[in-house]
Structures are given as structure tokens and as C-alpha cells.
Write an enzyme that holds these catalytic residues in place. Sequence first.
Site, PDB file in Angstrom:
ATOM      1  N   SER A  62     -13.015  -3.571  -5.032  1.00  0.00           N
ATOM      2  CA  SER A  62     -12.045  -2.485  -4.879  1.00  0.00           C
ATOM      3  C   SER A  62     -11.443  -2.213  -6.250  1.00  0.00           C
ATOM      4  O   SER A  62     -10.989  -3.134  -6.918  1.00  0.00           O
ATOM      5  CB  SER A  62     -10.929  -2.909  -3.919  1.00  0.00           C
ATOM      6  N   CYS A  80      -5.682  -4.383   3.217  1.00  0.00           N
ATOM      7  CA  CYS A  80      -6.822  -4.743   2.379  1.00  0.00           C
ATOM      8  C   CYS A  80      -6.897  -6.258   2.250  1.00  0.00           C
ATOM      9  O   CYS A  80      -5.895  -6.928   2.064  1.00  0.00           O
ATOM     10  CB  CYS A  80      -6.709  -4.102   1.010  1.00  0.00           C
ATOM     11  N   ASP A 103      -9.500  -1.667   4.140  1.00  0.00           N
ATOM     12  CA  ASP A 103     -10.533  -1.927   3.134  1.00  0.00           C
ATOM     13  C   ASP A 103     -10.674  -3.448   3.142  1.00  0.00           C
ATOM     14  O   ASP A 103      -9.901  -4.143   2.500  1.00  0.00           O
ATOM     15  CB  ASP A 103     -10.043  -1.426   1.764  1.00  0.00           C
ATOM     16  N   TRP A 129     -13.077  -7.235   3.743  1.00  0.00           N
ATOM     17  CA  TRP A 129     -14.357  -7.929   3.557  1.00  0.00           C
ATOM     18  C   TRP A 129     -14.307  -9.272   4.264  1.00  0.00           C
ATOM     19  O   TRP A 129     -13.224  -9.769   4.599  1.00  0.00           O
ATOM     20  CB  TRP A 129     -14.641  -8.099   2.068  1.00  0.00           C
TER      21      TRP A 129
END
Length: 622
Positions: A401, A574, A619, A621
Site C-alpha cells: 500500500s 487497513c 485494504d 491482507w
Amino acid sequence: SLSSIEQTSNSSFIKKLKSTGRSLVVFYGSQTGTAEEFAGRIAKEGARYKMKGMVADPEECDMADLVEMKEIQKSLAIFCIATYGEGDPTDNAMDFYEWLQNGDADLEGLNYAVFGLGNKTYEHYNEIAIYIDQRLEELGATRVHEIGLGDDDANIEDDFVSWKEKLWDSVCSHYGIEETGEESNIRQYKLVDCSEVLPERIFSGEISRLKSYENQRFPFDVKNPYLSKISVNRELHKSGDRSCMHIEFDIDGSKMRYDTGDHVAVYPKNSSELVEKIGELLNADLDTVFSLLNTDEESSKKHPFPCPCTYRTALTYYLDITSNPRTHIMKELIEYASDPKDQEKLKLMASSTPEGKKEFHEWILRDNRNIVHILEDLPSVKPDLDHLCELLPRLQCRYYSISSSPKVYPKSIHITAVLVEYTTPTNRVNKGVATNLLAQLKPTNDELLQPTIPIYIRRSQFRLPPKSQTPIIMIGPGTGLAPFRGFIQERDYARKEGREIGEMVLYFGCRKKDEDFIYENELQEYVANGTLTKLHLAFSRDQPEKQYVTHLLEQNADELWNIIGEKNGHLYVCGDARSMAKDVHSIIEKVVMEKGQMTNSQALNYVKKMEQQKRYSADVWS
Ligand code: FMN
């Protein structure tokens, strides 16, 4: 476009099937190669059932030809389909997906089966595969076997192998055929000697065009990355034994543009230590120039990676040598084991029996062995290096990012990356491929010796609200702070230009204030100058009781509802998808229910609507 016309002219998969006497076609929707690999394995296994198969990329096929599959006797189309992002198809399956959605082809007589590749930590788990499976039936096609759903968060290899076994049972009973037992250990690529090839024709790590790094040309993208200089590389942690890097890529003169919230992709290379080790273990000369050529002349994919190149280049730039190999690699290695003990071990791990699965799970996954560790621990296994290069998956680029705003930094891209390094159960130190490479790339004063790395920008959906006055909440513990540093820079810039900006509330968390509170000074400055309205901090290890951002969110229900409910603000998350982002989601639902005085289902709908309106974005992961 012109290229798609060119492609379709030579891409009738029906013609290809007919002219080569095949009845099985396996399509894949793949971004990083897993679905493509699975498709290849199914196509190959078809031979066992007298179903000669081929793999096909839907992007290169006229998928409307599916209506003609019925003209081929006992034919079957299989789809291995990954899901991405917010339940999106992969790039190469996009057109097919839209064709299915918008079209009304009559697919009666088409026999099919679908395997989905997904990850349960994502909300839209396997959505594309599920859609395709249903839609094909709606259009009249016959489902030969139930859809299989692979979960990459658990053990997708296991899911795939189990599904595949049952698939073949269904296929046999559907077509009234029997297994021939013929195991096809045929190679998909053949080794071509390239000792005579001129040096200027040899790839040295380029992604697609020869000499593209010496001779850079616009525009830069996934196939043509920009060789960026690194202008800053500094440590963000103040103490402790972990490392978090602040890195700035110099994109001046590249004509690359990015938006706040985008991702930057980095093409890594493997450590020379590991590469040399493979050469040693296999007694191979890594300077040998070679090429792998597809034995299927009809295939549009001539080589598995840019060829010709040296073995060193292939192992350094093109192949993944640090992930846990899948079971088909165990299977292919069996023939190279000279010690019966090693042979038995490989056979066991390649089998789909409960004992085999257990052994694979423990010896490969739990003990975290990569191909180098396997070759070390099974010393009689000496595969031909070219065969190994055919089997290993492609090395993937890594996404970060972006932690800067182009308003403030038009000529550089910042990232915030934690160095990945850990000890495995067999006492080996595994190092993250990209972060360990980045750690070595320190800028120097000598312009000519400046370290470089290939990058490109990947657009994301993670965006500030269109209006700068809209209030926002940002939740980004650890390196989850990265995109929010860009958000804050962007709004700080707007404010300094005299524009009105909305409230910005940031939730950040880490272990200890004096250890891993990254960008502390910058953040305090934004609080002082008024850009950042509120900074909520959770230090998990600074007091006896663990404190996480989720605890703070629970305590601040009124503030949350004020911004998202009363002021129509946006909320951003995030970081870690597995626990944090999921917990945040349920906390927000609870806040909406209690403070918005809604029923449980009204609250769920409210949050869903927020997501659709892009008022709730993640966002994440895993
Ligand atoms: N899986 C899902 O089921 N739903 C998703 O929304 C989803 N989004 C993803 C986003 C990213 C950035 C990544 C890296 C993976 C995502 N996955 C999701 C998991 C992938 O579909 C899964 O890892 C799959 O095996 C990848 O297949 P491929 O290597 O063929 O591209």
C-alpha cells in the site's frame, strides 16, 4: 481492440480440440498462477480416463464457442476460477464473466465442472466460481460434478486434491468410462540446448521484453516495470529486534502517476545464497543457457518464463523457490530418488490417503519446507534442473500500500514494510523474498551506484471520499497505517491550500510506544496543526492488560456513530484481514445497531449499504 481481434482469429478452442483429438478443456481464471497450475494438472490427468485434455486461457478464447462443445463426443469443460478483491474475477476471466452475465447463450449439451480458488478471510469467499457454476446451469449446461471450493487460508492443495478425486469418479459414471490406469508422466516442456544463442538474445531477468531494463520505454506496467531508484531507506522502529522500513522509490521522469490509496508492485529476486544452494545440491552449472519449449505446439504459451536464460537467472528472477511446494511436485520428484526411503516418503506425500495428507501437512506445511529444504533433507533426490524449473511456480511480484500522497510527493512513492524473517520448526531461518531484498537497497552518494528495483503501480479502489469535507475514520494498526499516511498528507495539503477539510479520526496500534510507534512525530504534528482531529492509540504491551484498536473502537461507539451515522462519513480499515478487519466489521455492526437503534438485520443491511456506497472500505491482507 486490435489485439483481441488478432487473438480470436487463431483462438477457436473448439477447432483446436477437434484437430488434436481432445475432449477435455480446462479454463482458468488466475492472477498469480495457482488456478493455472491446477488447470494444468487436471488436463494432464485426463489421459488416465482416455480424455485427452488441454488448458485454455479464457482471455485468449472466444468463449461463445462453448455452445459448440456438444459437437465433440464425451466432452467436458472444467473451470478453475479464482476470486479477488471485493468478489471480482481475475483480469483474464473478466470478459468471460461479463459474457456470462450479459449474454443468454444456449449451453445445452455442455458438460462442465467448476473448482473455485478463494480465501475464507475475505468476505466475498469464492464468489466468482460460485456464480459461474450457477450461471452455466441456468444457461442449460450440465453439471457433471459439484463445485469445489478451495480455501487458501487453510490448505487449498488439500481441497483441490480431494475435489479432483471425486471429480474423476463423477466423470467415470457420467460417461460410463473406466480409469485406464495409464499414468502420464509426460513433460509439458522440453529442454532446448541454447549454448549457441547470442548473448544479446538471452534474458537476464526481464519480465517480457529483452533488455527492457537497459533500455527503458514508456509506458510502465505489469509487463514493463520501471527500474526505480531508491532515494530513502530508513528504519522506523525505535528499538526492539524487529524492523520496519520507510522506503522511497524515485519515479521522477518515469511519467508514472499514482493516486492516494494505490498499491505499488515490486518485482523481487531470490537470494543468491538459496540459488547457489540448488546448484550445489543438484551438481548443476548455473551458467548454462537453456530454454523450455512447450511440447504442445498448439499452446499459446511457448515458454513457462522468458527463455532462453541461464539456470541462475531462472532461479533468481522467474521461479518461486521459497514457498511450500504442492503435492504434484512431490509426485514428479519420486522418479529422481535413488534411496528407497526417500522414494517412499515422496510417494506418501503425493498420495491422497489420510496418512499421505497428514505427512504432507506436517513435513511440508507445518515444518515449513521449501524446495531447497526438501533437496537437503532427501539427499538422494536429484531432479534434472530443467525439469525442476518446469515444475516450480512463477515468482510473484509483491504489493505494498503506498504510504504517500502524490499531491505532496509527485516524484516519489513511499512504502512502509516490515522485514519478514522467522525461524522454522527445523531451525532454519526463512527470509521474506522482497523485504529482505529491499533491506539491502540503501541509497549511496554515488549516482551511478544507486540501487534500483523494478516496480509498477496497481490501481486500487481504496480512495478518500470525493469531497474533502466528508469526515472519515481510519483504522490502521501496524503497517496498516501505510495508506492513511497518504490520506492525511493529501488532506493536510488541501487544508494548507485553504480548502475546508472534514474530521479525520485515526486509530493506530502497535506493541510499545517506544518501540514500534511508526511515524510518531509526523502524526503528532498533524494533531497539533489540526489536520488530524483525533488520534486514538492502543499499545498492546505497555501495560499488563492487552490493548488493541478494537478495544478503543468499542469504547468510542458514540464518536463512531456520530461520524458514520449522523454525518454520513466514511470508514476505512487497513491491515490484517484474518482477525483485526473481521473484528472491526462486527464492532461496527454492533455500533450501528445500538447507536442507530436498529434491529440486527437492519444494522447488517446498513453496513452492507455502506460498503456498496464505498463508505466502508478495506485494504487488507492475510
Ligand atoms: N479469495 C476470495 O474468496 N475472495 C476474495 O475476495 C479474495 N480477494 C483476494 C485479494 C487479494 C489481494 C489476494 C492476494 C487474494 C484474494 N483472495 C480472495 C484469495 C485468492 O483467490 C486465492 O489466493 C487464489 O488461490 C489465488 O489464485 P491464483 O493464484 O490463480 O490467482
